[in-house]
Design a protein around this motif. Structure first.
Motif, PDB file in Angstrom:
ATOM      1  N   THR A 123      -0.203  -9.550   6.224  1.00  0.00           N
ATOM      2  CA  THR A 123      -1.065  -8.228   6.111  1.00  0.00           C
ATOM      3  C   THR A 123      -1.115  -7.610   7.404  1.00  0.00           C
ATOM      4  O   THR A 123      -0.981  -8.073   8.434  1.00  0.00           O
ATOM      5  N   ILE A 124      -1.817  -6.315   7.362  1.00  0.00           N
ATOM      6  CA  ILE A 124      -1.848  -5.723   8.658  1.00  0.00           C
ATOM      7  C   ILE A 124      -2.983  -6.450   9.414  1.00  0.00           C
ATOM      8  O   ILE A 124      -3.031  -6.391  10.719  1.00  0.00           O
ATOM      9  N   GLU A 125      -4.140  -7.262   8.778  1.00  0.00           N
ATOM     10  CA  GLU A 125      -5.076  -7.871   9.737  1.00  0.00           C
ATOM     11  C   GLU A 125      -4.424  -8.956  10.352  1.00  0.00           C
ATOM     12  O   GLU A 125      -4.684  -9.332  11.355  1.00  0.00           O
ATOM     13  N   GLU A 126      -3.629  -9.864   9.640  1.00  0.00           N
ATOM     14  CA  GLU A 126      -2.825 -10.771  10.138  1.00  0.00           C
ATOM     15  C   GLU A 126      -1.844 -10.377  11.682  1.00  0.00           C
ATOM     16  O   GLU A 126      -1.964 -11.033  12.349  1.00  0.00           O
ATOM     17  N   HIS A 166      -2.284  -7.643  13.205  1.00  0.00           N
ATOM     18  CA  HIS A 166      -3.180  -7.181  14.312  1.00  0.00           C
ATOM     19  C   HIS A 166      -3.684  -8.569  15.209  1.00  0.00           C
ATOM     20  O   HIS A 166      -3.702  -8.399  16.229  1.00  0.00           O
ATOM     21  N   SER A 167      -4.037  -9.527  14.522  1.00  0.00           N
ATOM     22  CA  SER A 167      -4.518 -10.793  14.857  1.00  0.00           C
ATOM     23  C   SER A 167      -3.430 -11.182  15.854  1.00  0.00           C
ATOM     24  O   SER A 167      -3.709 -11.864  17.046  1.00  0.00           O
TER      25      SER A 167
END
Length: 50
Positions: free
Chosen positions: A2-5, A7-8
């Protein structure tokens, strides 16, 4: 992924890259072979105009 992963992952990679780069610059600046160049540069404001 996902985009959150993603980004992290990018954030972690950026932090690691920054510390490696910073450590490399500090190491390069503190090498004994660089000392003479820094000493000459430090005296520039104190030299008389030629």
């Amino acid at each position: 992924m996902t985009i959150e992963e993603f980004h992290s992952l990018l954030l972690t990679t950026w932090i690691v890259w920054f510390f490696v780069l910073f450590g490399g610059i500090v190491t390069w600046a503190l090498l004994p072979s660089r000392r003479e160049k820094f000493e000459r540069a430090r005296q520039i404001p104190l030299r008389e105009a030629e």
